[in-house]
Design a protein around this motif. Sequence first.
Motif, short mmCIF file in Angstrom:
data_model
loop_
_atom_site.label_atom_id
_atom_site.label_comp_id
_atom_site.label_asym_id
_atom_site.label_seq_id
_atom_site.Cartn_x
_atom_site.Cartn_y
_atom_site.Cartn_z
N VAL A 83 33.34 -29.82 13.41
CA VAL A 83 32.87 -28.49 13.02
C VAL A 83 31.85 -27.99 14.02
O VAL A 83 31.48 -28.68 14.94
CB VAL A 83 32.23 -28.50 11.61
CG1 VAL A 83 33.23 -28.87 10.56
CG2 VAL A 83 31.05 -29.42 11.57
N GLY A 84 31.37 -26.83 13.76
CA GLY A 84 30.34 -26.28 14.62
C GLY A 84 30.09 -24.82 14.31
O GLY A 84 28.95 -24.39 14.24
N GLU A 85 31.15 -24.07 14.12
CA GLU A 85 30.99 -22.64 13.92
C GLU A 85 30.67 -22.28 12.47
O GLU A 85 29.88 -21.38 12.22
CB GLU A 85 32.27 -21.90 14.33
CG GLU A 85 32.53 -21.93 15.81
CD GLU A 85 33.76 -21.12 16.15
OE1 GLU A 85 33.90 -20.01 15.61
OE2 GLU A 85 34.58 -21.62 16.93
N PHE A 86 31.28 -22.95 11.52
CA PHE A 86 31.21 -22.51 10.13
C PHE A 86 30.36 -23.39 9.22
O PHE A 86 30.18 -23.05 8.06
CB PHE A 86 32.62 -22.40 9.55
CG PHE A 86 33.53 -21.54 10.37
CD1 PHE A 86 33.23 -20.20 10.59
CD2 PHE A 86 34.67 -22.07 10.95
CE1 PHE A 86 34.06 -19.40 11.36
CE2 PHE A 86 35.50 -21.27 11.71
CZ PHE A 86 35.20 -19.94 11.93
N GLN A 88 26.88 -26.32 9.23
CA GLN A 88 25.89 -27.22 9.81
C GLN A 88 25.50 -28.22 8.72
O GLN A 88 24.85 -27.84 7.74
CB GLN A 88 24.66 -26.44 10.27
CG GLN A 88 24.93 -25.49 11.40
CD GLN A 88 23.70 -24.65 11.73
OE1 GLN A 88 22.67 -24.77 11.09
NE2 GLN A 88 23.84 -23.80 12.72
N PRO A 143 28.80 -20.36 6.50
CA PRO A 143 28.99 -19.07 7.18
C PRO A 143 27.88 -18.07 6.81
O PRO A 143 27.37 -18.08 5.70
CB PRO A 143 30.35 -18.59 6.67
CG PRO A 143 31.04 -19.82 6.19
CD PRO A 143 29.96 -20.74 5.71
N GLU A 144 27.51 -17.26 7.75
CA GLU A 144 26.48 -16.23 7.59
C GLU A 144 25.11 -16.81 7.28
O GLU A 144 24.26 -16.15 6.68
CB GLU A 144 26.91 -15.22 6.53
CG GLU A 144 28.22 -14.53 6.87
CD GLU A 144 28.70 -13.62 5.74
OE1 GLU A 144 27.90 -13.29 4.84
OE2 GLU A 144 29.88 -13.25 5.79
N ASP A 171 36.54 -27.42 10.68
CA ASP A 171 36.53 -25.95 10.68
C ASP A 171 37.95 -25.43 10.48
O ASP A 171 38.90 -25.92 11.09
CB ASP A 171 36.02 -25.41 12.03
CG ASP A 171 34.52 -25.29 12.07
OD1 ASP A 171 33.88 -25.38 11.01
OD2 ASP A 171 33.98 -25.12 13.17
N THR A 173 39.83 -22.12 11.16
CA THR A 173 39.75 -20.80 11.78
C THR A 173 40.55 -19.77 11.00
O THR A 173 40.24 -18.59 11.05
CB THR A 173 40.24 -20.86 13.24
OG1 THR A 173 41.53 -21.44 13.27
CG2 THR A 173 39.28 -21.67 14.10
N LEU A 176 38.11 -19.04 8.16
CA LEU A 176 36.73 -18.84 8.63
C LEU A 176 35.74 -19.56 7.72
O LEU A 176 34.68 -19.05 7.38
CB LEU A 176 36.39 -17.35 8.74
CG LEU A 176 37.24 -16.54 9.72
CD1 LEU A 176 36.87 -15.08 9.66
CD2 LEU A 176 37.12 -17.08 11.13
N GLN A 177 36.13 -20.76 7.31
CA GLN A 177 35.33 -21.59 6.41
C GLN A 177 35.48 -23.05 6.83
O GLN A 177 36.48 -23.42 7.44
CB GLN A 177 35.85 -21.49 4.96
CG GLN A 177 35.75 -20.14 4.33
CD GLN A 177 34.45 -19.98 3.57
OE1 GLN A 177 33.82 -20.95 3.20
NE2 GLN A 177 34.05 -18.75 3.36
N PRO A 178 34.53 -23.88 6.45
CA PRO A 178 34.73 -25.31 6.65
C PRO A 178 35.65 -25.87 5.56
O PRO A 178 35.69 -25.33 4.45
CB PRO A 178 33.32 -25.90 6.53
CG PRO A 178 32.59 -24.92 5.67
CD PRO A 178 33.18 -23.58 5.97
#
Length: 187
Positions: A83-86, A88, A143-144, A171, A173, A176-178
């Motif tokens: 992961v990384g984007e959606f 931590q 996210p967000e 992630d 894509t 747009l969620q883990p």
Amino acid sequence: MSARLPRAQRRGRSPLLACVLSSLLLTLSAFSNGQEQAPAPVSDEIESLKQELLGLNRDLLILEEELLYPANSQLALYLSMDVGEFFQLDSVRVQLDDQMIVSELYTPHQIDALFRGGVQRLYLGNLKTGEHTLTAFFIGIGPEGREYKRAAEVTINKQTSGKVYELKIVDSTAKLQPVFEIKEWQL
């Protein structure tokens, strides 16, 4: 006399043995590092003894693990992340049949190691034969930038062989969620 020692005796011997081995190792290390001068042949012999002691300590730890957690009753849990984007990761909690068996808080260094492909062993223990429920809670920032807490659950039908599960954070894509999964490894 029974070959199987009571649990208290098994545990009592191991820390004592580990303490004696580490004291001997520290003494040998201090002696061979020049705190006391020794002739060359004695120094080589000490270094040889130190290496043998390290090997013996490793073997004892492996034997202790095999005695405490026999392969046929074993439950092992591992954690991996892609992961990384959606998401931590901040912490993971795992329950087996509504009892907490492991709870981990993560430092940035540990999370970085998981990002780079590391796999962490979260739990190793014994599990009785029968049906069990394993629930993993993943806590972090989603996210967000919002607090994010999700759970994944699996029913384990434990028979006569050991069970190994991987808790995966991936992630997605498309969403747009883990995504949090519990995957069983085939042994």
